[in-house]
Enzyme design. Sequence first.
Site, short mmCIF file in Angstrom:
data_model
loop_
_atom_site.label_atom_id
_atom_site.label_comp_id
_atom_site.label_asym_id
_atom_site.label_seq_id
_atom_site.Cartn_x
_atom_site.Cartn_y
_atom_site.Cartn_z
CB SER A 12 -0.86 0.01 1.26
OG SER A 12 -0.03 0.16 2.40
CG ASP A 20 -3.55 -3.08 -1.67
OD1 ASP A 20 -4.47 -3.29 -2.48
OD2 ASP A 20 -3.65 -3.29 -0.44
CG HIS A 21 -6.50 0.06 -1.80
ND1 HIS A 21 -7.79 0.07 -2.28
CD2 HIS A 21 -6.39 -1.06 -1.06
CE1 HIS A 21 -8.43 -1.01 -1.84
NE2 HIS A 21 -7.61 -1.71 -1.10
N GLY A 45 -10.21 -4.94 7.02
CA GLY A 45 -10.02 -4.97 8.46
C GLY A 45 -10.52 -6.23 9.13
CG HIS A 95 -9.58 -5.04 -2.72
ND1 HIS A 95 -8.50 -4.26 -2.38
CD2 HIS A 95 -9.51 -5.22 -4.06
CE1 HIS A 95 -7.81 -3.98 -3.47
NE2 HIS A 95 -8.40 -4.53 -4.51
N GLY A 96 -10.48 -7.15 0.89
CA GLY A 96 -11.08 -7.42 2.19
C GLY A 96 -11.40 -8.90 2.36
NE ARG A 142 -2.05 -4.62 8.30
CZ ARG A 142 -2.47 -3.39 8.15
NH1 ARG A 142 -3.33 -2.87 8.99
NH2 ARG A 142 -2.04 -2.65 7.15
NE ARG A 176 18.68 -12.07 17.25
CZ ARG A 176 19.97 -12.14 17.60
NH1 ARG A 176 20.87 -12.39 16.68
NH2 ARG A 176 20.35 -11.97 18.85
P1 13P Z 1 -8.13 -7.55 4.57
O1 13P Z 1 -8.25 -6.40 5.49
O2 13P Z 1 -9.36 -8.41 4.57
O3 13P Z 1 -6.89 -8.36 4.78
O4 13P Z 1 -8.05 -6.96 3.06
C1 13P Z 1 -6.83 -6.57 2.51
C2 13P Z 1 -6.99 -5.84 1.23
O5 13P Z 1 -8.03 -5.81 0.60
C3 13P Z 1 -5.81 -5.14 0.72
O6 13P Z 1 -6.09 -4.42 -0.43
O1 G3H Z 2 -6.52 -2.31 1.92
C1 G3H Z 2 -5.78 -1.92 2.80
C2 G3H Z 2 -4.61 -2.74 3.19
O2 G3H Z 2 -4.94 -3.55 4.30
C3 G3H Z 2 -3.41 -1.87 3.44
O3 G3H Z 2 -3.46 -1.27 4.69
O4 G3H Z 2 -2.88 1.09 4.18
O5 G3H Z 2 -2.63 0.18 6.50
O6 G3H Z 2 -1.06 -0.51 4.69
P1 G3H Z 2 -2.45 -0.03 5.03
ZN ZN Z 3 -8.07 -3.59 -0.46
#
Ligand code: 13P
Ligand code: G3H
Ligand code: ZN
Length: 310
Positions: free
Chosen positions: A50, A82-83, A181, A211-212, A260, A281
């Site tokens: 991202s 991503d995004h 999330g 996504h998600g 995460r 570690r």
């Molecule tokens: P999650 O929050 O479900 O892991 O989705 C991640 C995502 O869509 C990243 O673009």
């Molecule tokens: O879609 C969002 C991803 O989970 C990326 O999250 O912007 O906190 O890195 P982030």
């Molecule tokens: Zn996403």
Amino acid sequence: MALITSKEMFGKALKSDYAIGAFNVNNMEIVQGITRAAAAQRSSLILQASSGAIEYAGPRYLIHMLEAAMEETGIDICLHLDHGANFKICKECVDNGFTSVMFDGSKYTFEENISMTKEVVDYAHAHGVVVEAELGKLAGIEDAVKVSAADATFTVPEEAAEFVERTGVDSLAVAIGTSHGAYKFSGTPKLDLERLEKIHALIPDTPLVLHGASSVPQQFVKQCNDFGGQIPGAQGVPEEMIREAAKRGVCKVNVDTDIRMALTAEIRKYFAEHPEGFDPRKYLGPGRESIQVLVEHKIKDVMGSAGSID
Ligand code: 13P
Ligand code: G3H
Ligand code: ZN
């Protein structure tokens, strides 16, 4: 080994009804856990960053970590933005060696989304890079794009077909009920698979993206909560629904939250059991292993992409 686009991997996935995991990366342990899992399962792999991740790690660090991972594991990787919120960040990623970018114009009007996506497509394609766009709005928090549940709107199948035709985009993220999330559903999980089927029927050659799509494994939620965390009621997309989506044109399944959680659950456990500890570690190592176990399970038992590079 090389950074590759997702073109060929999506072509195979689309034909055989499986999906490729696109896992978010932010640091070395995450990169290692995921790439070791994909190599062990002989699976195609997309790693995505991202804008927040790029800012955190630095684009050159990310690329060099991936180069090291490809050298260690002997697999090719698709590196995806991503995004991407605007043309500038997409261009920066193309110029820095990413092989795939997402332009997320989901907050704009249909026409604005088309013209902004088209601008990214023209630039990326001229540089051999593929583009993902998004139509419809997911609820939750995306990097630089915040959408409340009330503003979330599902993708309209006919619009998806027109959008792909007019933009020339390589893949399309659709909104069918997932959200970003750890809190995806307040009641029973539900995805609009009928809508997905309609979209796929209208654009059968376009790889669709979910996504998600984290499943928020309950063992991680429990381990976090047992060792001092406070994430009661966290709930994700049931694994069976991901399998169903893969049968209906979904070729890319985005997972960040689960990674995460796998890492955080191990770190919480370590500190709860070793309040005297301070060697990174000792807690990042188990976190990395937990990520590998999680990703191998997803590849093998959920996405169905094991063996796809043989
Ligand atoms: P999650 O929050 O479900 O892991 O989705 C991640 C995502 O869509 C990243 O673009
Ligand atoms: O879609 C969002 C991803 O989970 C990326 O999250 O912007 O906190 O890195 P982030
Ligand atoms: Zn996403």
